[in-house]
Design a protein around this motif. Structure first.
Motif, PDB file in Angstrom:
ATOM      1  N   TYR A  43      31.867 -79.995  -3.905  1.00  0.00           N
ATOM      2  CA  TYR A  43      32.016 -79.228  -2.672  1.00  0.00           C
ATOM      3  C   TYR A  43      32.389 -77.785  -2.984  1.00  0.00           C
ATOM      4  CZ  TYR A  43      36.971 -80.010  -3.452  1.00  0.00           C
ATOM      5  OH  TYR A  43      38.229 -80.053  -4.019  1.00  0.00           O
ATOM      6  N   CYS A  44      31.943 -76.891  -2.126  1.00  0.00           N
ATOM      7  CA  CYS A  44      32.270 -75.473  -2.233  1.00  0.00           C
ATOM      8  C   CYS A  44      33.682 -75.286  -1.690  1.00  0.00           C
ATOM      9  CB  CYS A  44      31.274 -74.637  -1.437  1.00  0.00           C
ATOM     10  SG  CYS A  44      31.690 -72.880  -1.377  1.00  0.00           S
ATOM     11  N   GLU A  45      34.543 -74.673  -2.484  1.00  0.00           N
ATOM     12  CA  GLU A  45      35.913 -74.453  -2.042  1.00  0.00           C
ATOM     13  C   GLU A  45      36.015 -73.338  -1.013  1.00  0.00           C
ATOM     14  OE1 GLU A  45      38.253 -73.999  -5.602  1.00  0.00           O
ATOM     15  OE2 GLU A  45      38.275 -76.160  -5.933  1.00  0.00           O
ATOM     16  N   ASN A  46      34.957 -72.546  -0.843  1.00  0.00           N
ATOM     17  CA  ASN A  46      34.972 -71.463   0.133  1.00  0.00           C
ATOM     18  C   ASN A  46      34.523 -71.943   1.519  1.00  0.00           C
ATOM     19  OD1 ASN A  46      35.172 -68.618   0.931  1.00  0.00           O
ATOM     20  ND2 ASN A  46      32.956 -68.702   1.046  1.00  0.00           N
ATOM     21  N   CYS A  47      33.335 -72.554   1.597  1.00  0.00           N
ATOM     22  CA  CYS A  47      32.789 -72.910   2.915  1.00  0.00           C
ATOM     23  C   CYS A  47      32.796 -74.408   3.209  1.00  0.00           C
ATOM     24  CB  CYS A  47      31.364 -72.369   3.062  1.00  0.00           C
ATOM     25  SG  CYS A  47      30.117 -73.227   2.069  1.00  0.00           S
ATOM     26  N   GLY A  48      33.035 -75.236   2.179  1.00  0.00           N
ATOM     27  CA  GLY A  48      33.104 -76.679   2.398  1.00  0.00           C
ATOM     28  C   GLY A  48      31.786 -77.411   2.263  1.00  0.00           C
ATOM     29  N   TYR A  49      30.677 -76.698   2.012  1.00  0.00           N
ATOM     30  CA  TYR A  49      29.391 -77.360   1.820  1.00  0.00           C
ATOM     31  C   TYR A  49      29.537 -78.407   0.719  1.00  0.00           C
ATOM     32  CZ  TYR A  49      24.554 -78.137   0.524  1.00  0.00           C
ATOM     33  OH  TYR A  49      23.349 -78.724   0.218  1.00  0.00           O
ATOM     34  N   SER A  50      28.976 -79.609   0.929  1.00  0.00           N
ATOM     35  CA  SER A  50      29.149 -80.710  -0.022  1.00  0.00           C
ATOM     36  C   SER A  50      27.825 -81.383  -0.327  1.00  0.00           C
ATOM     37  CB  SER A  50      30.093 -81.773   0.563  1.00  0.00           C
ATOM     38  OG  SER A  50      31.329 -81.202   0.898  1.00  0.00           O
ATOM     39  N   GLU A  51      27.722 -81.912  -1.545  1.00  0.00           N
ATOM     40  CA  GLU A  51      26.579 -82.730  -1.946  1.00  0.00           C
ATOM     41  C   GLU A  51      27.123 -83.969  -2.643  1.00  0.00           C
ATOM     42  OE1 GLU A  51      23.894 -80.423  -4.368  1.00  0.00           O
ATOM     43  OE2 GLU A  51      23.253 -79.212  -2.670  1.00  0.00           O
ATOM     44  N   PHE A  52      26.476 -85.107  -2.380  1.00  0.00           N
ATOM     45  CA  PHE A  52      26.859 -86.374  -2.985  1.00  0.00           C
ATOM     46  C   PHE A  52      25.905 -86.689  -4.131  1.00  0.00           C
ATOM     47  CE2 PHE A  52      28.785 -86.514   1.087  1.00  0.00           C
ATOM     48  CZ  PHE A  52      29.838 -87.413   1.016  1.00  0.00           C
ATOM     49  N   TYR A  53      26.460 -87.169  -5.257  1.00  0.00           N
ATOM     50  CA  TYR A  53      25.659 -87.580  -6.408  1.00  0.00           C
ATOM     51  C   TYR A  53      26.036 -88.997  -6.780  1.00  0.00           C
ATOM     52  CZ  TYR A  53      24.429 -82.696  -6.747  1.00  0.00           C
ATOM     53  OH  TYR A  53      23.956 -81.446  -6.460  1.00  0.00           O
ATOM     54  N   ASN A  54      25.024 -89.847  -6.918  1.00  0.00           N
ATOM     55  CA  ASN A  54      25.238 -91.235  -7.294  1.00  0.00           C
ATOM     56  C   ASN A  54      25.899 -91.285  -8.662  1.00  0.00           C
ATOM     57  OD1 ASN A  54      24.972 -93.891  -8.198  1.00  0.00           O
ATOM     58  ND2 ASN A  54      23.121 -94.191  -6.977  1.00  0.00           N
ATOM     59  N   LYS A  55      27.060 -91.899  -8.732  1.00  0.00           N
ATOM     60  CA  LYS A  55      27.831 -91.917  -9.974  1.00  0.00           C
ATOM     61  C   LYS A  55      27.084 -92.626 -11.106  1.00  0.00           C
ATOM     62  CE  LYS A  55      32.647 -92.333 -11.123  1.00  0.00           C
ATOM     63  NZ  LYS A  55      33.322 -91.071 -11.143  1.00  0.00           N
ATOM     64  N   GLU A  56      26.355 -93.685 -10.806  1.00  0.00           N
ATOM     65  CA  GLU A  56      25.612 -94.409 -11.830  1.00  0.00           C
ATOM     66  C   GLU A  56      24.403 -93.612 -12.320  1.00  0.00           C
ATOM     67  OE1 GLU A  56      26.687 -96.042  -9.006  1.00  0.00           O
ATOM     68  OE2 GLU A  56      28.299 -97.045 -10.077  1.00  0.00           O
ATOM     69  N   ALA A  57      23.826 -92.763 -11.473  1.00  0.00           N
ATOM     70  CA  ALA A  57      22.612 -92.030 -11.842  1.00  0.00           C
ATOM     71  C   ALA A  57      22.905 -90.730 -12.575  1.00  0.00           C
ATOM     72  CB  ALA A  57      21.780 -91.734 -10.587  1.00  0.00           C
ATOM     73  N   SER A  58      24.134 -90.241 -12.515  1.00  0.00           N
ATOM     74  CA  SER A  58      24.439 -88.945 -13.120  1.00  0.00           C
ATOM     75  C   SER A  58      25.054 -89.102 -14.502  1.00  0.00           C
ATOM     76  CB  SER A  58      25.367 -88.140 -12.205  1.00  0.00           C
ATOM     77  OG  SER A  58      26.578 -88.830 -12.021  1.00  0.00           O
ATOM     78  N   THR A  59      24.406 -89.863 -15.352  1.00  0.00           N
ATOM     79  CA  THR A  59      24.927 -90.121 -16.691  1.00  0.00           C
ATOM     80  C   THR A  59      24.739 -88.915 -17.589  1.00  0.00           C
ATOM     81  OG1 THR A  59      22.824 -91.081 -17.342  1.00  0.00           O
ATOM     82  CG2 THR A  59      24.504 -92.607 -16.564  1.00  0.00           C
ATOM     83  N   GLY A  60      25.833 -88.281 -17.921  1.00  0.00           N
ATOM     84  CA  GLY A  60      25.814 -87.197 -18.896  1.00  0.00           C
ATOM     85  C   GLY A  60      25.311 -85.871 -18.392  1.00  0.00           C
ATOM     86  N   SER A  61      24.649 -85.809 -17.253  1.00  0.00           N
ATOM     87  CA  SER A  61      24.158 -84.519 -16.777  1.00  0.00           C
ATOM     88  C   SER A  61      25.298 -83.751 -16.112  1.00  0.00           C
ATOM     89  CB  SER A  61      23.007 -84.711 -15.798  1.00  0.00           C
ATOM     90  OG  SER A  61      23.451 -85.388 -14.640  1.00  0.00           O
ATOM     91  N   ASN A  62      25.220 -82.458 -16.170  1.00  0.00           N
ATOM     92  CA  ASN A  62      26.258 -81.619 -15.582  1.00  0.00           C
ATOM     93  C   ASN A  62      25.954 -81.449 -14.099  1.00  0.00           C
ATOM     94  OD1 ASN A  62      28.048 -79.656 -14.769  1.00  0.00           O
ATOM     95  ND2 ASN A  62      27.867 -78.497 -16.654  1.00  0.00           N
ATOM     96  N   ILE A  63      26.721 -82.150 -13.243  1.00  0.00           N
ATOM     97  CA  ILE A  63      26.432 -82.105 -11.817  1.00  0.00           C
ATOM     98  C   ILE A  63      26.759 -80.759 -11.192  1.00  0.00           C
ATOM     99  CG2 ILE A  63      26.504 -84.578 -11.427  1.00  0.00           C
ATOM    100  CD1 ILE A  63      29.373 -84.343 -10.614  1.00  0.00           C
ATOM    101  N   PHE A  64      27.596 -79.958 -11.838  1.00  0.00           N
ATOM    102  CA  PHE A  64      27.820 -78.601 -11.329  1.00  0.00           C
ATOM    103  C   PHE A  64      26.522 -77.793 -11.407  1.00  0.00           C
ATOM    104  CE2 PHE A  64      32.411 -79.357 -11.950  1.00  0.00           C
ATOM    105  CZ  PHE A  64      32.863 -78.877 -10.732  1.00  0.00           C
ATOM    106  N   ASP A  65      25.739 -77.994 -12.461  1.00  0.00           N
ATOM    107  CA  ASP A  65      24.456 -77.303 -12.576  1.00  0.00           C
ATOM    108  C   ASP A  65      23.524 -77.704 -11.451  1.00  0.00           C
ATOM    109  OD1 ASP A  65      25.222 -75.901 -14.806  1.00  0.00           O
ATOM    110  OD2 ASP A  65      24.249 -77.249 -16.221  1.00  0.00           O
ATOM    111  N   LEU A  66      23.538 -78.994 -11.059  1.00  0.00           N
ATOM    112  CA  LEU A  66      22.711 -79.438  -9.955  1.00  0.00           C
ATOM    113  C   LEU A  66      23.156 -78.804  -8.636  1.00  0.00           C
ATOM    114  CD1 LEU A  66      22.508 -83.254 -10.806  1.00  0.00           C
ATOM    115  CD2 LEU A  66      20.675 -81.561 -11.042  1.00  0.00           C
ATOM    116  N   PHE A  67      24.459 -78.705  -8.440  1.00  0.00           N
ATOM    117  CA  PHE A  67      25.003 -78.142  -7.201  1.00  0.00           C
ATOM    118  C   PHE A  67      24.672 -76.653  -7.065  1.00  0.00           C
ATOM    119  CE2 PHE A  67      28.508 -76.154  -4.776  1.00  0.00           C
ATOM    120  CZ  PHE A  67      28.424 -76.867  -3.604  1.00  0.00           C
ATOM    121  N   PHE A  68      24.798 -75.928  -8.155  1.00  0.00           N
ATOM    122  CA  PHE A  68      24.571 -74.488  -8.114  1.00  0.00           C
ATOM    123  C   PHE A  68      23.109 -74.099  -8.309  1.00  0.00           C
ATOM    124  CE2 PHE A  68      29.188 -74.108  -9.442  1.00  0.00           C
ATOM    125  CZ  PHE A  68      29.599 -73.679  -8.195  1.00  0.00           C
ATOM    126  N   GLY A  69      22.232 -75.084  -8.413  1.00  0.00           N
ATOM    127  CA  GLY A  69      20.804 -74.795  -8.514  1.00  0.00           C
ATOM    128  C   GLY A  69      20.403 -74.610  -9.904  1.00  0.00           C
TER     129      GLY A  69
END
Length: 69
Positions: A43-69
């Motif tokens: 979630y964005c600490e400024n505006c609150g925008y949030s994205e959900f990522y399946n915990k089982e599917a996000s093995t080893g990938s950096n989910i911050f990179d997915l969130f920030f594009g």
């Protein structure tokens, strides 16, 4: 913000946080309140925008990179 910089897709902020959440599914798991669906929320600490990522599917990938594009 420069075109090649990453940030929140809604407000451009680069401040983000994470939370782990569990949710019920449908059918019997909902009836017995079995929370077998696990997600990491970014979630964005400024505006609150949030994205959900399946915990089982996000093995080893950096989910911050997915969130920030």
């Amino acid at each position: 913000m420069a075109e090649n910089e990453k940030g929140c897709v809604k407000c451009g902020s680069t401040e983000a946080g994470t939370k782990d959440v569990s949710m019920t599914g449908s059918g019997l798991s909902k009836m017995f309140d079995v929370q077998n669906n696990r997600f990491t929320v970014i979630y964005c600490e400024n505006c609150g925008y949030s994205e959900f990522y399946n915990k089982e599917a996000s093995t080893g990938s950096n989910i911050f990179d997915l969130f920030f594009g």
